[in-house]
Design a protein around this motif. Structure first.
Motif, short mmCIF file in Angstrom:
data_model
loop_
_atom_site.label_atom_id
_atom_site.label_comp_id
_atom_site.label_asym_id
_atom_site.label_seq_id
_atom_site.Cartn_x
_atom_site.Cartn_y
_atom_site.Cartn_z
N TYR A 224 1.71 67.42 89.87
CA TYR A 224 1.79 66.79 91.18
C TYR A 224 0.69 67.32 92.10
O TYR A 224 0.43 68.52 92.14
CB TYR A 224 3.16 67.03 91.81
CG TYR A 224 4.28 66.29 91.10
CD1 TYR A 224 4.72 65.06 91.57
CD2 TYR A 224 4.84 66.80 89.93
CE1 TYR A 224 5.72 64.37 90.92
CE2 TYR A 224 5.84 66.11 89.26
CZ TYR A 224 6.27 64.89 89.76
OH TYR A 224 7.26 64.20 89.10
N GLU A 226 -1.19 67.72 96.02
CA GLU A 226 -0.69 68.13 97.32
C GLU A 226 -0.02 66.98 98.05
O GLU A 226 0.87 67.18 98.89
CB GLU A 226 -1.84 68.69 98.17
CG GLU A 226 -2.37 70.03 97.67
CD GLU A 226 -3.44 70.59 98.58
OE1 GLU A 226 -3.73 69.94 99.62
OE2 GLU A 226 -3.99 71.66 98.26
N ASN A 227 -0.42 65.76 97.73
CA ASN A 227 0.18 64.57 98.34
C ASN A 227 1.39 64.06 97.57
O ASN A 227 1.88 62.97 97.82
CB ASN A 227 -0.85 63.46 98.47
CG ASN A 227 -2.00 63.84 99.39
OD1 ASN A 227 -1.79 64.51 100.39
ND2 ASN A 227 -3.21 63.43 99.04
N ASN A 228 1.84 64.88 96.60
CA ASN A 228 3.03 64.57 95.81
C ASN A 228 2.83 63.36 94.88
O ASN A 228 3.79 62.68 94.53
CB ASN A 228 4.25 64.34 96.72
CG ASN A 228 5.50 64.98 96.14
OD1 ASN A 228 5.44 65.81 95.24
ND2 ASN A 228 6.65 64.60 96.67
N LYS A 229 1.59 63.11 94.51
CA LYS A 229 1.31 62.08 93.53
C LYS A 229 1.23 62.73 92.15
O LYS A 229 0.71 63.84 92.00
CB LYS A 229 -0.02 61.38 93.84
CG LYS A 229 -0.06 60.72 95.22
CD LYS A 229 0.95 59.59 95.34
CE LYS A 229 0.84 58.90 96.69
NZ LYS A 229 1.84 57.82 96.84
N SER A 230 1.74 62.03 91.14
CA SER A 230 1.82 62.64 89.81
C SER A 230 0.80 62.04 88.85
O SER A 230 0.39 60.89 88.99
CB SER A 230 3.23 62.45 89.23
OG SER A 230 3.51 61.09 89.01
N ARG A 341 9.81 68.23 100.31
CA ARG A 341 8.92 68.06 99.16
C ARG A 341 9.55 67.25 98.02
O ARG A 341 8.85 66.52 97.31
CB ARG A 341 8.53 69.45 98.63
CG ARG A 341 7.64 69.46 97.40
CD ARG A 341 6.23 69.07 97.73
NE ARG A 341 5.35 69.20 96.55
CZ ARG A 341 4.07 68.85 96.53
NH1 ARG A 341 3.50 68.38 97.62
NH2 ARG A 341 3.34 69.00 95.43
N PHE A 342 10.87 67.37 97.84
CA PHE A 342 11.53 66.77 96.68
C PHE A 342 12.60 65.79 97.12
O PHE A 342 13.19 65.93 98.20
CB PHE A 342 12.15 67.86 95.80
CG PHE A 342 11.18 68.96 95.44
CD1 PHE A 342 10.25 68.77 94.43
CD2 PHE A 342 11.16 70.16 96.13
CE1 PHE A 342 9.34 69.76 94.11
CE2 PHE A 342 10.26 71.16 95.82
CZ PHE A 342 9.34 70.97 94.80
N LYS A 343 12.88 64.80 96.26
CA LYS A 343 13.81 63.73 96.66
C LYS A 343 15.27 64.09 96.45
O LYS A 343 16.15 63.53 97.10
CB LYS A 343 13.48 62.45 95.90
CG LYS A 343 13.68 62.54 94.40
CD LYS A 343 13.28 61.22 93.73
CE LYS A 343 13.47 61.29 92.21
NZ LYS A 343 13.06 60.02 91.56
N GLU A 347 15.26 66.74 91.00
CA GLU A 347 13.82 66.94 91.02
C GLU A 347 13.46 68.39 91.31
O GLU A 347 12.49 68.93 90.77
CB GLU A 347 13.17 66.02 92.05
CG GLU A 347 11.66 66.04 91.96
CD GLU A 347 11.00 65.01 92.86
OE1 GLU A 347 9.98 64.44 92.42
OE2 GLU A 347 11.49 64.77 93.98
N ARG A 351 11.17 70.51 88.74
CA ARG A 351 9.94 71.10 89.26
C ARG A 351 10.23 72.48 89.87
O ARG A 351 9.77 72.81 90.97
CB ARG A 351 9.31 70.15 90.27
CG ARG A 351 8.92 68.82 89.66
CD ARG A 351 8.66 67.75 90.71
NE ARG A 351 7.53 68.07 91.58
CZ ARG A 351 7.16 67.31 92.62
NH1 ARG A 351 7.81 66.18 92.90
NH2 ARG A 351 6.15 67.68 93.39
N GLU A 354 7.33 74.65 91.28
CA GLU A 354 6.83 74.25 92.59
C GLU A 354 7.82 74.60 93.68
O GLU A 354 7.44 75.10 94.76
CB GLU A 354 6.58 72.75 92.60
CG GLU A 354 5.47 72.28 91.70
CD GLU A 354 5.39 70.77 91.70
OE1 GLU A 354 4.98 70.20 92.74
OE2 GLU A 354 5.77 70.15 90.69
#
Length: 553
Positions: A224, A226-230, A341-343, A347, A351, A354
């Motif tokens: 992931y 910094e913008n939380n894109k994987s 940060r997490f949903k 998650e 993770r 992180e």
């Protein structure tokens, strides 16, 4: 630590206080004490007068033992365990459970199979980048990881596998394993197989725990930004994802195996990372405390505390803040930083690395094995090394939970022993306490680093097994009692219930071999001279004296 301070530091047993049986039975330590046995003053005196012979560091391609110890091979890679299955590769953690508590000489042995050397297992030369892999080769590799359950018996002083016993079975990278969780992981309720099985543990209800460590070597990892894109980061070594597109999130868990029928489950509540081990303690109300570490540079130490009896699902996972001596809850509901940060909690657990850094947990130098001292109740953790931070030799750390309560959320810690030439060992890996409370240590110097002319590992030569006596004139001294074959490491030390046998894995001998016709090791010297990982049984007067078996029989 100064050797003279060792006893007050480790905690010394007095006469009549050898082991607290419920403690070890509950926490799943590497010994199973015999209830009702106490230490007499005469036993202590004899142990104090015992002189242990430390063998010198060795580069010899053999399993070398100190006087009073001998070994025989129980099983090695490729041996048939029944009419359809064979023993897997690179055996690591071992665990023995007797079928009948009254008979310590007949039971089930669980053995982890961590990873493979493709040169031998599938015929793929991974050192040649121009070589193409095939699905058939991958299938062979998938079969040779996971774990084995075999029934073994001691017959005339030697342990033997019972061929074709109904309990004998394999768990592989193709065995379906359910998730012990209420929500799917990447859309699935189960994973295909287990892999990277390093160390492990045992539960109070007599099942095995096997820990998935370097899972990203097989199917890569989801990374992931910094913008939380994987995005998918491809595996560095085995590249199984070229043929099987299994989610990386299905691996990196603690796996529980029922020895009686081979059924297995992955425990999501314990978090996902490179688990080295999982050591349990059972509280008086039957709730479970589980310690586990993430074996990678700058990763973390964890503790799970269950909210229900005998559960590895309901409860809270904590991560260690070593600076402030606090266990930080990885709880999405209670931590605003995690919600940002997490949903959801699932998650967070997937993770966990992180999430731990978001909370400011302490980054550590490869926390590996964790064992609970059966006498003092202190928690010992090996930090193997962190070469980028110039920690080449690692250390062993002692943690004291506040008020000696294992579900406490605060603790103190100190360095028990630093690795290096002064203390005579480097890169500590597995730990084990015997029936008398002596500490046993294995080392994990990488094959690519050992026996090189340049330091820091030159003088340590091959990997070794050490013992630290708790009593006598040598108390607190690190004594080398075994030296591994070339390129190998010694792993998974586990004592038999009566303390007379030390089960030990000899893992990856000859790992640095580039040409199969010219292997760097030929251990265990069978008919085809191919180096083979194997599990051995170590017996002898040395083992029995260390376990005070002049009384306990």
């Amino acid at each position: 630590m100064d050797r003279r301070k060792f006893i007050s530091f480790l905690g010394k047993a007095s006469a009549g206080a050898l082991i607290t049986p419920p403690f070890l039975i509950g926490c799943g330590s590497t010994t199973t004490p015999i209830a009702g046995e106490n230490v007499s003053n005469s036993q202590l005196n004899r142990l104090k007068n015992l002189k242990l012979e430390s063998i010198p560091a060795s580069k010899v391609d053999d399993l070398i033992l100190t006087n009073g110890m001998n070994y025989h091979t129980i099983i090695k890679w490729g041996d048939a365990i029944n009419d359809k299955d064979t023993f897997g590769y690179n055996n690591d953690f071992t665990c023995f459970i007797p079928l009948d508590k009254t008979n310590p000489k007949d039971g089930l042995l669980w053995v982890n199979h961590e990873y493979v050397n493709p040169l031998y297992v599938s015929g793929y030369n991974y050192r040649n980048p121009n070589t193409l892999r095939t699905k058939e080769q991958i299938d062979k590799e998938m079969y040779n990881v996971g774990g084995s359950i075999i029934r073994i018996k001691e017959v005339n002083g030697k342990w033997e596998m019972v061929f074709n016993d109904p309990y004998n079975r394999r768990i592989t990278a193709k065995t379906p394993i359910v998730f012990n969780w209420d929500y799917p992981i990447c859309g699935k309720d189960s994973a295909i197989g287990t892999l990277a099985n390093c160390s492990g543990g045992i539960t109070p209800w007599n099942t095995f725990l096997s820990c998935e460590e370097n899972y990203d070597d097989f199917y890569g990892e989801t990374v992931y930004t910094e913008n939380n894109k994987s995005y998918h980061k491809k595996s560095k070594y085995y590249q199984w994802e070229d043929f099987y597109q299994y989610p990386p999130e299905h691996y990196g868990w603690v796996v529980e195996i029922n020895p009686k029928d081979g059924t297995a489950q992955k425990h999501i509540a314990l978090g996902r990372f490179a688990h080295e081990c999982c050591t349990l303690y059972e509280l008086d109300d039957k709730r479970i405390v589980a310690y586990t570490g993430d074996d990678a540079n700058d990763e973390h130490l964890y503790k799970f505390v269950s909210s229900k009896p005998s559960s590895l699902k309901e409860g809270t996972l904590y991560v260690a803040d070593m600076v402030n001596g606090k266990w930080l809850p990885l709880d999405w509901q209670k931590q605003p930083l995690l919600k940002k940060r997490f949903k959801d909690q699932t998650e967070v657990l997937i993770r966990a690395r992180e999430a731990s850094k978001v909370l400011g947990a302490t980054q550590l130098n490869r926390p590996e094995d964790i064992e609970i001292d059966p006498i003092s109740g202190n928690v010992f953790v090996t930090f193997t090394n962190n070469k980028p931070k110039n920690d080449y030799h690692g250390s062993i750390v002692k943690i004291q939970e506040d008020n000696n309560e294992f579900d406490s959320l605060s603790f103190t810690y100190s360095t028990y022993k630093a690795g290096g030439e002064k203390n005579g060992f480097s890169c500590p890996d597995n730990l084990s306490f015997d029936l008398a409370g002596n500490l046993w240590i294995t080392s994990d110097m990488s094959g690519s680093s050992m026996n090189k002319d340049d330091k820091p590992y030159k003088n340590f030569k091959n990997n070794s097994l050490f013992v630290v006596p708790r009593y006598g004139s040598q108390e607190g001294k690190v004594i080398r009692v075994a030296s591994a074959p070339r390129d190998a490491e010694l792993t998974g030390p586990w004592f038999s219930p009566n303390g007379k046998t030390l089960f030990l894995s000899v893992q990856h001998p000859g790992e640095q071999t580039e040409d199969k016709d010219n292997p760097t090791s030929k251990w265990p010297f069978d008919e085809d001279t191919i180096p083979k990982p194997a599990v051995v049984a170590i017996t002898g007067d040395f083992i029995e004296k260390m376990n005070m078996l002049d009384k306990i029989v």
